[in-house]
Design a protein around this motif. Sequence first.
Motif: not given
Lengths: 94, 290
Positions: B43-72
């Motif tokens: 979110l940028a202030d209260v507006e939706l700026y970007a999102y990403a939706n992808m499959r979860t891998g076997s490793d949660s921290p890694d999946s979180a990182m990948k999704a965030m990197n893709w959104a960015m």
Amino acid sequence: MIANYGYKDGSGEYFITIDTEKCNRCKKCVEACPFGVMAVGEDMNDPLSDQEVAYVTEAERKRIKYTCAPCKPTNETIPPCIKACKMDAITHSW
Amino acid sequence: MADKPEYWRWTESRWTNPGLDWKGKVITAGVDVGSVSSQAVILADVELYAYANMRTGSDSPDSAMKAMNWAMKDTNLTIPDLAYTVGTGYGRVNVPFSQRAITEIACHARGGNFMYGPTIRTILDMGGQDCKAIHCDERGKVTKFLMNDKCAAGTGRGMEVFADLLGVSINDVGDLSFDIDKEPQPVSSTCVVYAKTEATGLLREGWPKNKVLAAYCSAMAHRIMTLLERIGVEEDFAITGGIAKNKGVVKRLEKEVSIKIIKTSKYDPQIAGALGAALFAKALYDKGKK
């Protein structure tokens, strides 16, 4: 908030319902439960509220059919958690 | 040996708000690490700026990182730009760059309120391995909820197994399940293991694939209905999560609850949890500033 903790599986529906508006955080249910099913703490489903509420512990949510069974020998018996709650905030679905 | 086609593979998605410049705004984020899919919302202030939706891998921290990197991606944003991040979902305690974890129940209500508007009263989240029914008020605050996370019957993962069994792309399941002469009886169990056995039997009896899909979709709709009955359905009603994209289940559920308009949003219905988390991140950031 009406919080339903538990599950439905092939054998039936097992839910402990807590009315958090009625809960007065007295912890009597926590003391009454012999198996540590109940707890009082931060309301995980209302993160902006500072008020504590009663909830069913995460570890027990998936097995209350078994954990609560000893407190339900007959249909007439009232489980200790329900009996302990003076605010009538707790109900069981089965 | 040739690789087997991946029929279960649903379409991942990514979106950036084209008319928005994030510079000089407060950037907050939400990450929803689910059992099957992971989403990151910015979110940028209260507006939706970007999102990403992808499959979860076997490793949660890694999946979180990948999704965030893709959104960015291509936004010039980096993790240090995030003023506050909230994690939610199955792997919520495993989001390395988050400041707080909040339950999916709270996040879906808040995200649903943003996506579908303040008139939304019932949100049904049909996730990869669980199902949640939530009632909320006009501000997106939870008033009642029920979660079933013990049994994966009638969830997204079950649908993936069926797509694979029948050799039909999961994206086509909904349409194909209506390409039938007459609506069949639902399969007798939504338990993925039992239903798979039953479906194999039906195929052997000569049932066409579409009819088997119809029988499974309708069993799934019925199971969800029995869960919804416990807390009731109040209008407006919306579905979030991957199954929201499956017409075969949604249309049949509409019929069962006899509510015609299940609200839809222009955004991916799978982001509701992460969006709610991002909105909480903004609220918590503001609270901390006071």
